[in-house]
Enzyme design. Structure first.
Site, PDB file in Angstrom:
ATOM      1  CG  ASP A  92      -6.556   0.324  -0.327  1.00  0.00           C
ATOM      2  OD1 ASP A  92      -6.499   1.208   0.547  1.00  0.00           O
ATOM      3  OD2 ASP A  92      -5.565  -0.070  -0.969  1.00  0.00           O
ATOM      4  CB  THR A 103      -1.657   5.999  -2.017  1.00  0.00           C
ATOM      5  OG1 THR A 103      -1.491   4.590  -1.924  1.00  0.00           O
ATOM      6  CG2 THR A 103      -2.832   6.417  -1.178  1.00  0.00           C
ATOM      7  CB  THR A 104       1.088   3.181  -5.694  1.00  0.00           C
ATOM      8  OG1 THR A 104       0.745   2.481  -4.498  1.00  0.00           O
ATOM      9  CG2 THR A 104       2.495   2.839  -6.095  1.00  0.00           C
ATOM     10  CG  ASP A 116      -1.957   0.946   1.252  1.00  0.00           C
ATOM     11  OD1 ASP A 116      -2.583   1.076   0.194  1.00  0.00           O
ATOM     12  OD2 ASP A 116      -2.182   1.610   2.272  1.00  0.00           O
TER      13      ASP A 116
END
Ligand SMILES: Nc1ncnc2c1ncn2[C@@H]1O[C@H](COP(=O)(O)OP(=O)(O)O)[C@@H](O)[C@H]1O
Ligand SMILES: [Mg+2]
Length: 541
Positions: free
Chosen positions: A393, A96-97, A63
């Site tokens: 998520d 997020t990545t 994550d």
């Protein structure tokens, strides 16, 4: 004034200062290091990272935001990218990545332009125009999704979980997550849906397969009744929430009690016993058959509760007390002797259930049906933690998909479509902005190319093929990491909420522009390290 004379010193001794291209170069290098650190974790074939903190605690995750939060990032520009991930996490809960990789690539493309002597202000302006256009393209290719479209909502949940360790059980978890979100959703007067994720709670317990996790419509409290002789199950539960101890306060001052007669001892003991009995009787008189106490319960009081057939738990966490209050309608009372029947809450059932070696209290059929809990299982604590992060998520994407009512295709297809349309747009803008918009367009392609790279395929071949397909009008074509081919993501059911892209593109652009516009870094001694290469905690990648 003062020009050509000795410089006037306005900075404290020891202050580090970097200007112009040096400052830009170092900032960009630091920011890129952050995006490189998470790059390899993007997508279904992304790798996990093992993070070890200074206490030796280990976190295994894929994550993006978790990785960055665990790293001890020092450089100010690098910290700005960590903020991008945190914003994405707060606003969307997924992507997020993606957001960090995008920001890093926008900066990388900017470096090339700076090297070619394009001024950062021109780049910043071009990026801003490109962002607006990208948002427009994104909105146009998004499709509608409604709250009743469970099939698509489940697919959205699955896409969010595919790169995580829960992937093998993603269908099972997707059903659970959609059920959970739909249970807690609210509709306002204008017919707009909102989801308050506070109403979804998890309780983790290691020691079992992750697909033994399950959803409970109601609450799970990690507590058992204080005495085994208490009932194991209470139907039609009338629940008292008490933030006071069922104990007799010992006197603060050391009082000496002169006892001359043995009868006095028993009188003294009897007095204490009476007080405890009164407290329990008071609770009983309200009709309560379940008590959650935030403080302690004296042995004798425990005995009285047990005799009265009351299910009583002690030292319940404050957050659980509040949740119990909200969902059962009970008031949390501070003075036992002032409790009233109207303070009680209601649940159809309060039941003790064994989970592994521990017993927990399950409260179901509560007054406010918008409360759900998920019992999260996993072989070890690390696995259970990662299952929980994946669930967060998943329910986040289902939440934003319902709230916005829009979805797009993944696998880099949307990013590629934006890139293509941006190139056409750049040509129409012309002038010096054109070159910056084109750089922005190429930066968007970092998503499909990283997905390809992480799956062990040649990113250039994939990007070229994908460009060709998009030119030919196949706007949902993306990279399938399982076949290594460019395929239709809509047909493969790889779909994500529109908000992931919207937020990721916006915050990546903002951060890139902000970093680009800095040409002077003044750092007090001890305040950050304006050297790109000098970042503790970064050497693990
Ligand atoms: N089955 C799939 N096929 C192709 N791409 C996928 C698939 N599932 C997810 N993706 C892509 O993986 C990326 C998300 O990866 P993830 O590791 O979850 O990063 P993030 O932190 O950005 O959400 C998205 O670009 C998404 O479209
Ligand atoms: Mg994700």
């Amino acid at each position: 004034m003062g020009m050509g004379n000795a410089p006037i010193i306005i900075l404290k001794e020891g202050t580090k200062r970097e200007r112009g291209k040096d400052a830009q170069f170092n900032n960009i290098t630091a920011a890129k290091a952050i995006s490189d650190a998470v790059r390899s974790s993007l997508g279904p074939r992304g790798m996990d990272k093992m993070l070890v903190d200074s206490m030796g605690d280990v976190v295994i995750t894929n994550d993006g935001v978790t990785i960055l939060k665990e790293m001890d990032v020092q450089h100010p520009a690098a910290k700005m990218l960590v903020e991008v991930a945190k914003t994405q996490d707060a606003e969307v809960g997924d992507g997020t990545t993606t957001s960090v990789i995008l920001a890093g690539e926008l900066l990388k493309k900017a470096t090339d332009l700076i090297d070619a002597n394009v001024h950062p202000t021109i780049i910043a302006n071009g990026y801003r125009l490109a962002n607006e256009k990208a948002q427009e393209v994104l909105k146009n290719i998004a499709k509608k999704v409604t709250i009743d479209d469970e099939a698509n909502l489940k697919l959205i949940a699955q896409t969010a979980m595919i790169s995580k360790s829960v992937s093998g059980s993603r269908e099972y978890f997707a059903n659970m997550v959609v059920d959970a979100v739909k249970t807690v959703v609210d509709k306002d007067a204008d017919g707009k849906y909102t989801v308050d994720l506070k109403n979804i709670q998890t309780v983790k317990k290691a020691g079992s397969r992750m697909d033994e996790s399950y959803l409970v419509k109601g609450l799970i409290i990690d507590k058992e009744p204080v005495q085994p002789s208490m009932p194991k199950c209470v139907k039609d539960a009338k629940i008292a929430l008490v933030d006071a101890a069922f104990e007799v306060k010992k006197t603060e001052i050391d009082a000496k009690i002169q006892i001359t007669d043995p009868a006095q001892i028993s009188a003294f003991v009897a007095e204490e016993e009476n007080m405890l009995r009164e407290m329990v009787d008071k609770i009983k008189s309200t009709g309560a058959n379940v008590v959650f106490c935030q403080k302690g319960i004296d042995d004798l009081a425990q005995h009285f509760f047990s005799k009265a057939g009351i299910y009583a738990c002690r030292r319940v966490k404050k957050s659980d007390m509040e949740r119990l209050g909200r969902s059962t309608g009970a008031n949390i009372i501070n003075k036992i002797m002032e409790i009233d029947a109207s303070d009680l809450g209601y649940a159809e059932k309060v039941e003790l259930k064994k989970v592994e070696d521990e017993e927990m209290t399950f409260i179901t059929g509560v007054k406010d049906p918008k409360t759900v809990s998920i019992l999260v299982r996993g072989g070890t604590n690390h696995v259970a933690d990662e299952v929980e992060r994946s669930l967060v998520d998943a329910w986040s994407v289902v939440k934003v998909a319902i709230e916005d009512g829009m979805m797009v295709t993944g696998g880099g297809s949307t990013a590629m479509e934006i890139a293509m349309q941006l190139r056409d747009y750049a040509a129409s803008v012309g002038g010096r902005a054109q070159i910056a918009i084109e750089a922005y367009a190429s930066a968007m392609e970092v998503i499909p190319s990283t997905l390809a790279e992480n799956a062990g395929h040649d990113p250039i071949d994939i990007v070229i093929e994908m460009r060709k397909q998009h030119k030919a009008g196949r706007k949902y074509d993306g990279f399938n990491p399982y076949t290594g081919k460019v395929e239709d993501m809509a047909a493969l059911n790889v779909i994500e909420p529109y908000r992931i892209g919207k937020q990721a593109i916006n915050s990546a652009t903002d951060a890139a522009i902000m970093i680009l516009r800095i040409d002077d870094v003044i750092a007090a001694r001890g305040g950050g390290q304006p050297q790109g290469g000098d970042m503790p905690g970064m050497d693990d990648d």
